[in-house]
Design an enzyme around this catalytic site. Structure first.
Site, PDB file in Angstrom:
ATOM      1  N   PRO A   1       0.775  -1.248   0.000  1.00  0.00           N
ATOM      2  CA  PRO A   1       0.000   0.000   0.000  1.00  0.00           C
ATOM      3  C   PRO A   1       0.807   1.299   0.000  1.00  0.00           C
ATOM      4  O   PRO A   1       0.787   2.074   0.954  1.00  0.00           O
ATOM      5  CB  PRO A   1      -0.846  -0.131   1.264  1.00  0.00           C
ATOM      6  CG  PRO A   1      -0.009  -0.956   2.180  1.00  0.00           C
ATOM      7  CD  PRO A   1       0.714  -1.933   1.288  1.00  0.00           C
ATOM      8  N   CYS A   2       1.479   1.568  -1.112  1.00  0.00           N
ATOM      9  CA  CYS A   2       2.240   2.811  -1.214  1.00  0.00           C
ATOM     10  C   CYS A   2       1.311   4.023  -1.272  1.00  0.00           C
ATOM     11  O   CYS A   2       1.751   5.142  -1.027  1.00  0.00           O
ATOM     12  CB  CYS A   2       3.197   2.768  -2.398  1.00  0.00           C
ATOM     13  SG  CYS A   2       2.450   2.357  -3.966  1.00  0.00           S
ATOM     14  N   HIS A   3       0.013   3.806  -1.552  1.00  0.00           N
ATOM     15  CA  HIS A   3      -0.933   4.921  -1.533  1.00  0.00           C
ATOM     16  C   HIS A   3      -1.098   5.496  -0.133  1.00  0.00           C
ATOM     17  O   HIS A   3      -1.569   6.616   0.025  1.00  0.00           O
ATOM     18  CB  HIS A   3      -2.299   4.495  -2.111  1.00  0.00           C
ATOM     19  CG  HIS A   3      -2.961   3.388  -1.354  1.00  0.00           C
ATOM     20  ND1 HIS A   3      -2.653   2.056  -1.589  1.00  0.00           N
ATOM     21  CD2 HIS A   3      -3.900   3.406  -0.373  1.00  0.00           C
ATOM     22  CE1 HIS A   3      -3.392   1.302  -0.769  1.00  0.00           C
ATOM     23  NE2 HIS A   3      -4.147   2.095  -0.034  1.00  0.00           N
TER      24      HIS A   3
END
Length: 182
Positions: A141-143
């Site tokens: 989850p780089c968001h």
């Protein structure tokens, strides 16, 4: 990065409501999630650079379990993935990507937080580069990584996709919390 031992990378197009993205897997697990509404070319170029000489083969059946979990996530029903993944990178990239996986659903962290988490507090720019190289949008989850001042920052899938994912998680977390506290 270790050499590719798979003769093929399997792919399919995930279509759910207005979400459209290419996903791909090796025989070991999910290895790529493309940007929202990008062409097949994005996947093909990534495979060519990371797995030279590998054949891309469409296989909806092999990718069905990955699609199923991603759709559950996009519906706000899944907060933690159980699918196998096959992400390959440098030891530094792997450390950053593993740190991303520890950010709780619905929460955010700054690039400096990630650098501190991997015990490389001066490596904020390198952390940003590793995050930018993340091949598994959503599942890694780089968001959930934002600027120190709380501003949304770059995202391979585009800021619109990042905003949608953060909003989805925020709304799902609020809804889930209201059920738990009712």
């Amino acid at each position: 990065m270790h050499p590719n031992t798979d003769p093929q990378i399997y792919w399919t197009l995930l279509n759910h409501e207005d979400w459209n993205m290419y996903i791909a897997a090796t025989s070991s697990g999910l290895c790529y999630i493309g940007s929202q509404s990008k062409s097949f070319d994005e996947l093909a170029k990534w495979v060519e650079s990371r797995f030279p000489g590998t054949v891309l083969a469409r296989n909806d059946e092999i990718l069905q379990p990955y699609k199923a979990e991603l759709i559950e996530y996009l519906q706000g029903k899944l907060t933690c993935f159980t699918i196998s993944v096959d992400f390959r990178g440098t030891p530094f990239q792997l450390a950053v990507w593993n740190a991303l996986c520890q950010i709780p659903y619905g929460q955010t962290r700054s690039y400096s937080d990630i650098a501190g988490h991997i015990r490389k507090p001066a490596a904020v720019r390198a952390v940003g580069a590793a995050i930018g190289a993340n091949p598994l949008l959503i599942t890694v989850p780089c968001h959930r990584v934002i600027g120190k001042n709380g501003a949304l920052t770059g995202y391979r899938g585009g800021l619109e996709m990042k905003t949608r994912l953060l909003t989805l998680e925020k709304e799902s977390s609020v809804f889930e919390g209201s059920i738990l506290h009712a």
